[in-house]
Design a protein around this motif. Structure first.
Motif, short mmCIF file in Angstrom:
data_model
loop_
_atom_site.label_atom_id
_atom_site.label_comp_id
_atom_site.label_asym_id
_atom_site.label_seq_id
_atom_site.Cartn_x
_atom_site.Cartn_y
_atom_site.Cartn_z
N GLY A 70 -54.39 -34.73 26.00
CA GLY A 70 -54.23 -34.75 27.44
C GLY A 70 -53.78 -36.14 27.86
O GLY A 70 -53.90 -37.08 27.08
N HIS A 71 -53.24 -36.24 29.07
CA HIS A 71 -52.88 -37.58 29.54
C HIS A 71 -53.70 -37.95 30.77
O HIS A 71 -54.08 -37.08 31.56
CB HIS A 71 -51.37 -37.73 29.79
CG HIS A 71 -50.79 -36.82 30.83
ND1 HIS A 71 -50.85 -37.10 32.17
CD2 HIS A 71 -50.11 -35.66 30.75
CE1 HIS A 71 -50.23 -36.15 32.85
NE2 HIS A 71 -49.78 -35.24 32.01
N THR A 72 -53.98 -39.25 30.88
CA THR A 72 -54.85 -39.72 31.96
C THR A 72 -54.07 -40.13 33.20
O THR A 72 -54.66 -40.30 34.27
CB THR A 72 -55.67 -40.94 31.48
OG1 THR A 72 -54.79 -41.85 30.83
CG2 THR A 72 -56.78 -40.52 30.54
N ALA A 103 -54.12 -30.22 38.51
CA ALA A 103 -53.46 -29.35 37.53
C ALA A 103 -52.81 -30.17 36.41
O ALA A 103 -52.96 -29.85 35.23
CB ALA A 103 -52.40 -28.50 38.23
N ASP A 104 -52.12 -31.22 36.79
CA ASP A 104 -51.36 -32.04 35.83
C ASP A 104 -51.98 -33.41 35.68
O ASP A 104 -51.60 -34.34 36.35
CB ASP A 104 -49.91 -32.13 36.31
CG ASP A 104 -49.00 -32.80 35.29
OD1 ASP A 104 -49.46 -33.07 34.17
OD2 ASP A 104 -47.84 -33.06 35.62
N MET A 105 -52.91 -33.58 34.73
CA MET A 105 -53.54 -32.54 33.95
C MET A 105 -54.98 -32.90 33.65
O MET A 105 -55.46 -32.79 32.54
CB MET A 105 -52.75 -32.33 32.64
CG MET A 105 -52.74 -33.61 31.80
SD MET A 105 -51.90 -33.45 30.23
CE MET A 105 -52.99 -32.32 29.39
N LYS A 106 -55.67 -33.37 34.69
CA LYS A 106 -57.05 -33.79 34.47
C LYS A 106 -57.96 -32.60 34.17
O LYS A 106 -58.92 -32.74 33.42
CB LYS A 106 -57.52 -34.61 35.66
CG LYS A 106 -56.88 -36.01 35.60
CD LYS A 106 -57.05 -36.83 36.82
CE LYS A 106 -56.65 -38.28 36.52
NZ LYS A 106 -56.63 -39.10 37.74
N ASP A 136 -49.56 -42.74 30.19
CA ASP A 136 -48.12 -42.80 30.49
C ASP A 136 -47.30 -41.58 30.08
O ASP A 136 -46.15 -41.71 29.70
CB ASP A 136 -47.51 -44.05 29.83
CG ASP A 136 -46.11 -44.35 30.34
OD1 ASP A 136 -45.89 -44.26 31.56
OD2 ASP A 136 -45.23 -44.65 29.52
N GLU A 137 -47.86 -40.38 30.21
CA GLU A 137 -47.02 -39.21 29.93
C GLU A 137 -45.93 -39.09 30.98
O GLU A 137 -44.80 -38.66 30.69
CB GLU A 137 -47.88 -37.93 29.92
CG GLU A 137 -47.18 -36.72 29.31
CD GLU A 137 -46.36 -35.92 30.31
OE1 GLU A 137 -45.52 -35.14 29.85
OE2 GLU A 137 -46.54 -36.07 31.53
N GLU A 138 -46.25 -39.46 32.21
CA GLU A 138 -45.31 -39.27 33.32
C GLU A 138 -44.21 -40.34 33.33
O GLU A 138 -43.26 -40.24 34.09
CB GLU A 138 -46.05 -39.27 34.66
CG GLU A 138 -47.18 -38.24 34.76
CD GLU A 138 -46.68 -36.80 34.85
OE1 GLU A 138 -45.45 -36.59 34.80
OE2 GLU A 138 -47.52 -35.90 34.97
N GLY A 139 -44.36 -41.36 32.51
CA GLY A 139 -43.35 -42.41 32.45
C GLY A 139 -42.54 -42.30 31.17
O GLY A 139 -41.91 -41.28 30.91
N ALA A 162 -52.55 -29.95 26.71
CA ALA A 162 -53.18 -29.19 27.80
C ALA A 162 -52.46 -29.30 29.15
O ALA A 162 -53.08 -29.42 30.18
CB ALA A 162 -54.64 -29.63 27.93
N GLU A 163 -51.14 -29.25 29.12
CA GLU A 163 -50.36 -29.29 30.38
C GLU A 163 -50.48 -27.95 31.11
O GLU A 163 -50.66 -26.91 30.48
CB GLU A 163 -48.88 -29.55 30.08
CG GLU A 163 -48.57 -30.91 29.50
CD GLU A 163 -48.50 -32.01 30.55
OE1 GLU A 163 -48.65 -31.71 31.75
OE2 GLU A 163 -48.30 -33.17 30.15
N PRO A 164 -50.34 -27.97 32.44
CA PRO A 164 -50.46 -26.72 33.20
C PRO A 164 -49.27 -25.79 32.96
O PRO A 164 -48.14 -26.11 33.31
CB PRO A 164 -50.47 -27.20 34.66
CG PRO A 164 -49.77 -28.52 34.64
CD PRO A 164 -50.07 -29.13 33.31
ZN LIG Z 1 -48.57 -33.62 32.65
#
Ligand SMILES: [Zn+2]
Length: 383
Positions: A70-72, A103-106, A136-139, A162-164
């Protein structure tokens, strides 16, 4: 659910100007792991941007290693006036958890932790689970790249990301190739264009050529059942200055966002764009800004098969297979880490990054159950 709410209340956008990064969210994950007696290791992917990794041994003899990922980080909440709830309130209302990152993604990240804990409490199991909360998944996905560079994928046999995805099992993901084309001509006075070489005219020709390239690629690579078409989309144009309408600029730049499906080779596409950018009297330079190949893990792969079997067992429904429209940390884990990955998690596919982001609480719980069952099946070979 308190833990997921607490995660959502942390504004873990990557925004140094506002003093925000993933650290507080990573610390919360680390504290929860320690509370359960796990021994997490924290790796600084970049200053203030930690990866938290805990290996939970099953104690039930030899077996494979499953990775939960998962990403924080979360994307920005954007314009607050477009929200009807506090984006970092972590409020539960109407059976839904609301907020940026819900949802994305806590919720997905929390589900991987609680699933692993549930399996651990249920008794010994073969092999081990590597529970990972990356930055940094979103970067630029520096967390996942750092994870691979540290050699942490070496002992992993499969990863669940575990992405939505609205309950879909996504073993395929689109590729992304972002190019910058700089066309350099010769600056001149607008009154005497014969003394210059105008790169803007070359841009016009290039845009037409890119549309033809897209048509050609779509013809050569028929639409994928879960991923759709290849797209070649110019997204940014840069040339000249509004204050200097009488000047032919020396340089014009075109940024292109290419989205690919399995079979479409990024190197070939970049070479084609380079060839299309060759114009008489203009020098062209093509730079690759982002290169994330498509993911194509077969549904027969153990990690996908175990997840599908778990989905069937827990929900009583046949699994639905889908595709990830963008790329995820799974792209990095599979392409650079060499491990099969599959994406599955609570939350709607399209709610991510929007205002009033939410996830159904029942879906988080259901997903955690599927994760625990998937881990049990994957590690014991029961799929
Ligand atoms: Zn995500």
């Amino acid at each position: 659910m308190e833990f997921t709410q607490a995660l959502v209340r942390i504004p873990s956008t990557n925004d140094p100007a506002r003093g925000r990064n993933e650290r507080p969210a990573a610390e919360l994950v680390e504290a929860k792991m320690r509370e359960w007696g796990w021994d997490p290791v924290v790796y600084e992917a970049a200053p203030g941007r930690p990866n938290v990794v805990a290996v939970v041994e099953g104690g039930g003899g030899d077996g494979p290693t499953l990775m939960f990922e998962g990403h924080t980080d979360v994307v920005t909440e954007g314009d607050l006036s477009t929200w009807t709830v506090d984006p970092f309130g972590g409020e539960i209302r109407d059976g839904r958890l609301w907020g940026r990152g819900s949802a994305d993604m806590k919720s997905g990240l929390a589900a991987t932790l609680y699933a692993t804990r549930a399996l651990q409490l249920a008794g010994p199991f073969p092999g081990r689970i590597k529970v990972c909360a990356l930055a940094d998944e979103e970067g630029l996905m520096i967390g996942a790249h750092h994870f691979v560079a540290e050699g942490l994928t070496a002992d992993v046999d499969g990863a669940i990301v575990a992405e939505p995805e609205a309950g879909e099992i996504c073993a395929v993901a689109k590729g992304a190739l972002r190019l910058r084309v700089d066309l350099t001509g010769k600056m001149a006075h607008g009154a005497m264009p014969q003394h210059g070489r105008n790169p803007i005219q070359a841009v016009g020709a290039l845009l037409v050529a890119l549309a033809s390239l897209q048509a050609e690629l779509q013809e050569r690579h028929p639409a994928h059942e879960h991923l759709g078409e290849v797209y070649v989309t110019p997204t940014v144009l840069r040339a000249g200055s509004e204050e200097q309408v009488n000047v032919i600029p020396a340089v014009a730049s075109v940024f292109v966002d290419v989205r690919t499906i399995p079979g479409a080779e990024h190197k070939d596409i970049a070479d084609r764009v380079t060839a299309l950018a060759a114009f008489e009297g203009i020098s062209a330079e093509v730079s690759v800004l982002v290169d994330r190949p498509p993911v194509d893990v077969p549904v027969s792969d153990p990690v996908v098969a175990a997840l599908a079997a778990a989905h069937r067992a827990v929900t009583g429904e046949e699994p639905v297979y889908g595709g990830v429209p963008g790329s995820t940390d799974g792209t990095v884990l599979t392409h650079w880490g060499g491990i099969p990955s599959v994406v599955y998690g609570p939350g709607g596919k399209w709610i991510a990054h929007q205002s009033d982001e939410f996830v159904e609480v029942a879906e988080i719980v259901r997903c955690a159950r599927v994760f625990a069952e998937a881990a049990r099946r994957f590690l014991s070979g029961d799929f």
